[in-house]
Scaffold this motif. Structure first.
Motif, PDB file in Angstrom:
ATOM      1  N   GLN A   1     -18.723  52.592 -49.693  1.00 52.53           N
ATOM      2  CA  GLN A   1     -19.443  53.518 -48.816  1.00 52.53           C
ATOM      3  C   GLN A   1     -19.532  53.020 -47.372  1.00 52.53           C
ATOM      4  O   GLN A   1     -19.770  53.795 -46.449  1.00 52.53           O
TER       5      GLN A   1
ATOM      6  N   VAL B   1     -27.027  54.077 -44.667  1.00 51.87           N
ATOM      7  CA  VAL B   1     -26.232  53.917 -45.885  1.00 51.87           C
ATOM      8  C   VAL B   1     -26.726  52.771 -46.768  1.00 51.87           C
ATOM      9  O   VAL B   1     -26.954  52.967 -47.960  1.00 51.87           O
TER      10      VAL B   1
ATOM     11  N   SER C   1     -28.326  53.106 -50.652  1.00 53.53           N
ATOM     12  CA  SER C   1     -27.343  52.799 -51.701  1.00 53.53           C
ATOM     13  C   SER C   1     -27.966  51.939 -52.787  1.00 53.53           C
ATOM     14  O   SER C   1     -28.338  50.794 -52.547  1.00 53.53           O
TER      15      SER C   1
ATOM     16  N   ASN D   1     -26.402  50.774 -55.382  1.00 50.02           N
ATOM     17  CA  ASN D   1     -25.469  49.773 -55.896  1.00 50.02           C
ATOM     18  C   ASN D   1     -25.331  48.543 -54.986  1.00 50.02           C
ATOM     19  O   ASN D   1     -24.569  47.641 -55.283  1.00 50.02           O
TER      20      ASN D   1
END
Length: 189
Positions: A79, A133, A137, A139
């Motif tokens: 990402q 981001v 996120s 993860n």
């Protein structure tokens, strides 16, 4: 070969050469750290837009983070690639807009492009990676988020300024070597 075919062939050739240079730089300097690799990549991005034009610059700007990801340079979170593409694209567009058709040997414009490009690239990367981001996120583990915050803050500004500063020295010399303005600025580009 007609004029359009020659122009397309030139674009492909110039873009391919700059992509190859980016790949070589990333592959050979990846272990040298962010300041070396980042500064050289920023320099090559600037040289691409200056020598080959806007579309070539944007193409290389978007492919560069993909190759960095493949080589394991920088964050290994997919990402983040789009964020880096956006930061690179901003750098390219700023250089293109500030230099325009006025020539590349005008040091005030070169310096303005170097400073504005670095500031805007830094701002875009900081906002996208550090503020949007990474925090959103799931993860990305907390320690990696802290590392991303370090990588995508002041070091981005420094590497963009170094790349831009070196470009300010190199571009006028390249213009003399080529004995023409370094970029083809026709409407089709």
């Amino acid at each position: 070969m007609n004029k359009r075919t020659k122009s397309n062939a030139l674009w492909v050739t110039q873009t391919a050469i700059m992509i190859a240079l980016i790949v070589v730089v990333q592959a050979t300097t990846g272990g040298m750290g962010q300041f070396v690799t980042g500064s050289l990549v920023n320099l090559l991005l600037i040289l691409t837009v200056t020598l080959a034009g806007l579309t070539s610059g944007l193409t290389v700007a978007c492919l560069s983070p993909i190759f960095a990801f493949i080589f394991g340079i920088g964050p290994q979170f997919p990402q983040i690639i789009a964020c880096i593409m956006a930061g690179n694209a901003v750098l390219i567009v700023v250089w293109w807009l500030l230099l325009g058709k006025l020539g590349h040997q005008q040091y005030p414009r070169l310096i303005a492009a170097a400073v504005a490009g670095a500031l805007l690239k830094f701002t875009v990367l900081w906002l996208l990676v550090v503020q949007i981001v990474a925090p959103m996120s799931d993860n990305i583990p907390a320690p990696a988020k802290q590392n991303l915050a370090k990588m995508f803050s002041l070091p981005q500004l420094i590497t963009a300024l170094i790349g831009g500063g070196v470009a300010c020295l190199v571009i006028p010399q390249l213009a003399k070597i080529f004995k023409r303005q370094p970029a083809n600025r026709k409407a089709t580009n």
